[in-house]
Design an enzyme around this catalytic site. Sequence first.
Site, mmCIF file in Angstrom:
data_model
loop_
_atom_site.group_PDB
_atom_site.id
_atom_site.type_symbol
_atom_site.label_atom_id
_atom_site.label_comp_id
_atom_site.label_asym_id
_atom_site.label_seq_id
_atom_site.Cartn_x
_atom_site.Cartn_y
_atom_site.Cartn_z
ATOM 1 N N ASP A 207 5.878 -5.828 -14.335
ATOM 2 C CA ASP A 207 6.152 -5.500 -13.691
ATOM 3 C C ASP A 207 6.062 -3.902 -13.636
ATOM 4 O OD1 ASP A 207 3.861 -4.116 -11.532
ATOM 5 O OD2 ASP A 207 5.814 -4.527 -9.457
ATOM 6 N N HIS B 112 2.832 -7.433 -11.151
ATOM 7 C CA HIS B 112 3.067 -6.773 -9.533
ATOM 8 C C HIS B 112 2.789 -8.055 -8.509
ATOM 9 C CE1 HIS B 112 3.941 -3.699 -7.197
ATOM 10 N NE2 HIS B 112 2.981 -3.824 -5.958
ATOM 11 N N SER C 140 5.475 -5.757 -2.634
ATOM 12 C CA SER C 140 4.390 -4.272 -3.130
ATOM 13 C C SER C 140 5.628 -3.866 -2.178
ATOM 14 C CB SER C 140 3.633 -4.129 -2.832
ATOM 15 O OG SER C 140 3.358 -2.821 -3.274
ATOM 16 N N TYR C 141 4.622 -2.160 -1.127
ATOM 17 C CA TYR C 141 5.221 -1.424 0.078
ATOM 18 C C TYR C 141 5.432 -2.903 1.067
ATOM 19 C CZ TYR C 141 6.012 2.592 2.781
ATOM 20 O OH TYR C 141 6.663 3.219 3.384
ATOM 21 N N GLY D 75 0.641 -1.307 -0.037
ATOM 22 C CA GLY D 75 0.244 -0.245 -0.101
ATOM 23 C C GLY D 75 0.539 1.328 -0.206
#
Length: 494
Positions: free
Chosen positions: A418, A471, A183-184, A84
């Site tokens: 990605d 991703h 991701s984050y 996120g």
Amino acid sequence: MVFITMSLLVKALVFVTFFVVTAESAPESALITKIPGFDGTFPSKHYSGYVTIDKEHGKNLWYYFIESEKNPSKDPVVLWLNGGPGCSSMDGFVYEHGPFNFEPKKANTSLPLLQLNPYSWSKVSNIIYLDSPVGVGFSYSKNESDYQTGDIKTAIDSHAFLLKWFHMFPEFQSNPFYISGESYAGVYVPTLASEVVKGNKDGLKPALNFKGYLVGNGVADSVFDGNALVPFAHGMGLISDQLFEDVTEACNGNFYEIDGLDCEEQMTKVQMDVNKLNIYNILEPCYHGTSLSAFDIRSLPSSLLQLGKTEKPLAVRKRMFGRAWPVRAPVRPGIVPSWSQLLADVSVPCIDDRVATAWLNDPAIRNAIHAKEENEIGRWVLCSGKLSFDHDAGSMIKFHKNLTLSGYRALIYSGDHDMCVPFTGSQAWTRSLGYKVIDEWRAWISNDQVAGYTQGYANNLTFLTIKGAGHTVPEYKPREALDFYSRFLEGSKI
């Protein structure tokens, strides 16, 4: 002399047996016995519920735990975190490597139909899906000040969760423990891993049997990630040779900071060439249409987009957002804008989250998985707009270096299609650590086919690509993902 009657001895034995069982078994109140939409038998035990990490504030983190289908008493325990910042780890549960495949509901049914996922990561490991930080997914606090958080606080809170969780599930304390995410979570994972290592050194109990970590398409460093998109776009044939030469010359090879009108003009051309693609997988269509123009941050007030005091106005105006901040917009120190500010309650660009949203907001499902009702904590959304989040940990490179030099195993993997966090950035920063190459660049095989490429370094560091994946790697390549995950956990060559 003390005389013990047979009846007293039996009672004593019953008491001891009861104590041992209750002290070394998972809480029965957290056990999930049935989920609407699934008529089969669970291949292993499922648990879910809340862990209170701050009683005074009423601060609660929600988890879903699945025992391994192979050998839960011996198999690793793996924590999974989505990114996120602000996205629920049930994203991974529903769409990536959870125990079920979800068939969208039919006209005559109210819920998606569930079937067992043959490539669930619970095939080979115990796995915890954690909604973190508080304010994400089903996690909540009665004190809204807790929704002001950041990298460091999130790591501390998640560590507090782990200590309490392993106390609740003591039978897993001796199992090998790994932290994973994408991701984050490229920030969440190494910062939490560092907290775990520090806690063990400080003698916190229970001691966690931490062995290593996995990061998929994760942000790591603003310079490396910020310079990744242009080489990726050129290598994938998304921009021409001429434009690549022009933008490289105009920007002096620095795409992280746009300096000068000529650089700005060339970067705008790059942006125009790629901005109608699905940023999470350039091979896939966008659920919200073929263009991201509706989500172009140029249409939002620039006051919402100040990620840091050093942010240049041009770079701010041209941001696109997703389940991680794309490398066109590398994460820098400062307040990360909330999802509600960025998207005005519109779904994440290109992501079809209808199944998860419908399923996790159904009252029967929330009751079955021990989540608070909607009237208590609100609707479940893929990515929360509640947070005021501070990226206060800086570059992750120093964290990775400290962890790997301390003997912990690390797998850095990337779906090679990605465009949100391209493999070119992850490949560059892993190489920048300067470790000796002990397994030269080569193909790795899954199902007798080339599944991607890998390079192994000293100090237990491995970089891996997954061919054709985006991703969220297991969403696109579930079989290959289970293959490399299984091999990594068992310590065998990928």
